[in-house]
Enzyme design. Structure first.
Site, PDB file in Angstrom:
ATOM      1  N   HIS A 129       5.164   2.987  -2.522  1.00 32.64           N
ATOM      2  CA  HIS A 129       5.998   2.161  -1.646  1.00 32.64           C
ATOM      3  C   HIS A 129       7.315   1.768  -2.310  1.00 32.64           C
ATOM      4  O   HIS A 129       8.238   1.312  -1.633  1.00 32.64           O
ATOM      5  CB  HIS A 129       5.236   0.917  -1.178  1.00 32.64           C
ATOM      6  CG  HIS A 129       5.081  -0.171  -2.200  1.00 32.64           C
ATOM      7  ND1 HIS A 129       3.905  -0.371  -2.895  1.00 32.64           N
ATOM      8  CD2 HIS A 129       5.931  -1.128  -2.630  1.00 32.64           C
ATOM      9  CE1 HIS A 129       4.042  -1.410  -3.705  1.00 32.64           C
ATOM     10  NE2 HIS A 129       5.269  -1.883  -3.571  1.00 32.64           N
ATOM     11  N   ASP A 159      -1.273   4.625  -3.109  1.00 26.57           N
ATOM     12  CA  ASP A 159       0.050   4.041  -3.341  1.00 26.57           C
ATOM     13  C   ASP A 159       0.575   4.371  -4.738  1.00 26.57           C
ATOM     14  O   ASP A 159       1.181   3.523  -5.397  1.00 26.57           O
ATOM     15  CB  ASP A 159       0.010   2.517  -3.138  1.00 26.57           C
ATOM     16  CG  ASP A 159       1.415   1.939  -2.907  1.00 26.57           C
ATOM     17  OD1 ASP A 159       2.358   2.729  -2.701  1.00 26.57           O
ATOM     18  OD2 ASP A 159       1.551   0.707  -2.965  1.00 26.57           O
ATOM     19  N   GLY A 230       8.882  -6.797  -7.049  1.00 27.43           N
ATOM     20  CA  GLY A 230       9.630  -6.113  -8.095  1.00 27.43           C
ATOM     21  C   GLY A 230       8.746  -5.674  -9.242  1.00 27.43           C
ATOM     22  O   GLY A 230       9.093  -4.774 -10.000  1.00 27.43           O
ATOM     23  N   ASN A 231       7.573  -6.315  -9.389  1.00 27.81           N
ATOM     24  CA  ASN A 231       6.599  -5.861 -10.383  1.00 27.81           C
ATOM     25  C   ASN A 231       5.844  -4.621  -9.917  1.00 27.81           C
ATOM     26  O   ASN A 231       5.155  -3.977 -10.714  1.00 27.81           O
ATOM     27  CB  ASN A 231       5.569  -6.955 -10.688  1.00 27.81           C
ATOM     28  CG  ASN A 231       6.064  -7.974 -11.702  1.00 27.81           C
ATOM     29  OD1 ASN A 231       6.376  -9.103 -11.352  1.00 27.81           O
ATOM     30  ND2 ASN A 231       6.143  -7.559 -12.959  1.00 27.81           N
ATOM     31  N   SER A 232       5.946  -4.292  -8.643  1.00 36.30           N
ATOM     32  CA  SER A 232       5.206  -3.148  -8.093  1.00 36.30           C
ATOM     33  C   SER A 232       5.500  -1.880  -8.875  1.00 36.30           C
ATOM     34  O   SER A 232       6.660  -1.533  -9.115  1.00 36.30           O
ATOM     35  CB  SER A 232       5.588  -2.917  -6.623  1.00 36.30           C
ATOM     36  OG  SER A 232       5.103  -3.950  -5.822  1.00 36.30           O
ATOM     37  N   GLY A 288     -17.056  16.350   4.920  1.00 33.75           N
ATOM     38  CA  GLY A 288     -17.070  16.608   6.358  1.00 33.75           C
ATOM     39  C   GLY A 288     -18.091  15.781   7.103  1.00 33.75           C
ATOM     40  O   GLY A 288     -18.804  16.297   7.966  1.00 33.75           O
ATOM     41  N   VAL A 289     -18.185  14.491   6.781  1.00 24.84           N
ATOM     42  CA  VAL A 289     -19.080  13.582   7.495  1.00 24.84           C
ATOM     43  C   VAL A 289     -18.336  12.296   7.807  1.00 24.84           C
ATOM     44  O   VAL A 289     -17.450  11.891   7.063  1.00 24.84           O
ATOM     45  CB  VAL A 289     -20.347  13.243   6.678  1.00 24.84           C
ATOM     46  CG1 VAL A 289     -21.256  14.448   6.549  1.00 24.84           C
ATOM     47  CG2 VAL A 289     -19.988  12.688   5.307  1.00 24.84           C
ATOM     48  N   ILE A 291     -19.334   8.419   8.113  1.00 25.41           N
ATOM     49  CA  ILE A 291     -20.498   7.702   7.610  1.00 25.41           C
ATOM     50  C   ILE A 291     -20.329   6.198   7.745  1.00 25.41           C
ATOM     51  O   ILE A 291     -19.229   5.701   7.955  1.00 25.41           O
ATOM     52  CB  ILE A 291     -20.750   8.059   6.129  1.00 25.41           C
ATOM     53  CG1 ILE A 291     -19.476   7.888   5.309  1.00 25.41           C
ATOM     54  CG2 ILE A 291     -21.304   9.462   6.000  1.00 25.41           C
ATOM     55  CD1 ILE A 291     -19.618   8.213   3.833  1.00 25.41           C
TER      56      ILE A 291
END
Length: 494
Positions: A129, A159, A230-232, A288-289, A291
């Site tokens: 992001h 992310d 800003g720490n992201s 492919g389930v 659940i």
């Protein structure tokens, strides 16, 4: 018995202390607080550790892409002759009166995030992001030097993004630690660029582990180390100087830190980073389930010994269906290791190599069945999954707290069912009923009960009678919606 004054958010109150004098208790209390603070400050020296690690942390600067609407007014005014007289239509002025037509505001990079160097040839990890929808990306080193960067790859599901700076000066990379070894109470450092003010260090502890926020692959470390906007993308370090998380999110009421921050665990991040560097994208295994977790009432209805495992709610065309897995199966083991719940299975399958043959153990009608499944690639499957078609029930009657009837053309139009959709639709449901409490609503369709397809009200009544004769207190129902399907165990006497 002694007493001392306790100060808290509610005020001051008197607290009793047994088996110790006031002096002894106070001394012990102050000593414990002193040792705690000293331990935090003295582990190799936070100042030394911060200085050593900060050279590997970077600020991320981006120029956002301008959409046609945001750029239109700017280009119009940019191309005007300053001496030219021009009558501007009112509707144009109204449309663009609030736009800041200043070239610098459109082109100047804004410091919006953090990152950290993982190789001496310029690979850097940050949050997706931070860099998504960017026309250009720049990296500011702690020396103040700014370098252009290219996007290597990004994974919105975790992310995480990887960028790279070319012709980099001498770089000092950090290493990933084993986040599974991190414990609640361990000391940590967060280094980043809060509010765009530049390099900043905060310290705290791990407050919790294995937090989920919104994603299927979430494994967040919760910390009280100050994390702000800003720490992201910045690193969360343990006291050995290893990255055990990528600071990603905060819980806040004001936009600032309230001591609840979340860092994606390094054991998730490192695998994603390896794939992004090698392929530019992720390659997750796909079983492919569809659940859902096994609840206690489901376990009782299916005569299971525990709620371990995960219930197969539907099967698109894919590896599991081809291998013989069926709707209603309980997946209890993958590659020889027990499956605890839905989250456990999703993460382990995603971490498995595409094309690998894995043994899947399921419980079906009380029997344990082992099946070999060749895993597909989730990214290839997500855009082309075709929901399984299931034949459905009929006719109106009140059962299990629901009024059920055949699907009418009006129902198909209102709820979005196709013309080939058959079954018993929930026409009414009592707000206080067990079915309502389990999330069933008007418009849901019943099409299976206790592993058997339901083609009429009589079929459902027969399934209920059989469960009653077997001593069951509830019956397992498979419900369908236009975009999903799910199981619910409904009490028979409701």
């Amino acid at each position: 018995m002694s007493k001392f004054l306790e100060v808290n958010s509610s005020g001051i109150r008197m607290t009793s202390v047994k088996s110790a004098s006031l002096a002894t208790f106070a001394a012990a209390f102050l000593l414990s607080q002193s040792l705690t603070a000293r331990d935090v400050l003295a582990h190799d020296g936070l100042a030394d550790l911060s200085e050593k690690l900060s050279i590997s942390v970077v600020n991320i600067l981006t120029t956002p892409k301008m959409t046609k609407s945001s750029n239109e007014g700017f280009e119009f005014f940019q191309n005007l002759d300053p001496d030219q007289e021009l009558e501007i239509p009112e509707e144009f002025l109204e449309k663009f009166k609030n736009l800041p037509f200043n070239q610098e505001k459109f082109s100047r990079p804004s410091s919006i995030g953090s990152g950290f160097i993982i190789s001496d040839d310029g690979y850097i990890v940050t949050n997706n992001h931070v860099i998504q929808n960017s026309a250009s990306i720049s990296v500011e080193l702690i020396s103040g030097e700014v370098r252009e960067a290219i996007l290597v790859g990004a994974d919105p599901k975790t992310d995480i993004a990887v960028i790279k700076i070319e012709q980099a000066p001498k770089l000092t990379p950090v290493v990933f630690g084993n986040s599974d070894k991190a414990r609640v109470g361990d000391n940590v450092l967060a280094i980043g660029n809060p509010f765009g003010h530049g390099f900043s260090v905060s310290a705290g502890i791990i407050s919790a582990r294995n937090r989920e926020l919104a994603g299927a692959y979430d494994d967040f470390i919760q910390t009280d180390a100050a994390i702000n906007q800003g720490n992201s993308g910045g690193p969360l370090f343990n006291m050995d100087g290893e990255v055990i998380g990528v600071n990603t999110a905060i819980m806040t009421r004001s936009g600032g830190s309230i001591g609840i921050g979340f860092a994606m665990a390094s054991n998730v991040v490192s695998g994603v980073v390896d794939q992004l560097i090698e392929y530019g994208t992720t390659k997750r295994g796909w079983l492919g389930v569809r659940i859902q977790d096994v609840t206690p009432d489901m376990a009782e209805a299916l005569n299971l010994a525990s709620t371990n495992g995960t219930l197969v709610a539907s099967l698109p065309d894919g590896p599991a269906k081809e291998a013989g897995i069926k709707v209603g199966d309980i997946i209890v083991s993958l590659a020889g290791q027990d499956v605890m719940d839905t989250r456990d299975l999703v993460r382990r399958v995603a971490d498995s190599p595409v094309g690998e043959v894995v043994q899947v153990a399921v419980i079906r009608d009380g029997d344990l069945i082992n099946l070999d499944v060749t895993l597909g690639r989730r990214e290839d499957a997500e855009a082309s999954i075709v929901p399984a078609r299931v034949e459905m029930p009929k006719e109106p009657k009140e059962l299990l707290g629901m009024e059920l009837g055949m699907i009418s053309e009006a129902d198909r139009e209102e709820f979005g069912y196709g013309t080939d959709q058959q079954g018993l639709i929930v026409q009414k449901i009592a707000p206080g009923s067990a079915a309502f409490e389990k999330g069933i609503r008007e418009g849901d369709v019943v099409f299976q009960a206790t592993d058997s397809p339901i083609n009429s009200v009589e079929d459902l009544e027969e399934r209920i009678a059989m469960a009653t004769e077997a001593g069951r207190k509830s019956v397992m129902i498979l419900f369908h919606r236009p975009d999903s399907q799910f199981f619910a165990a409904l009490p028979i006497d409701d």
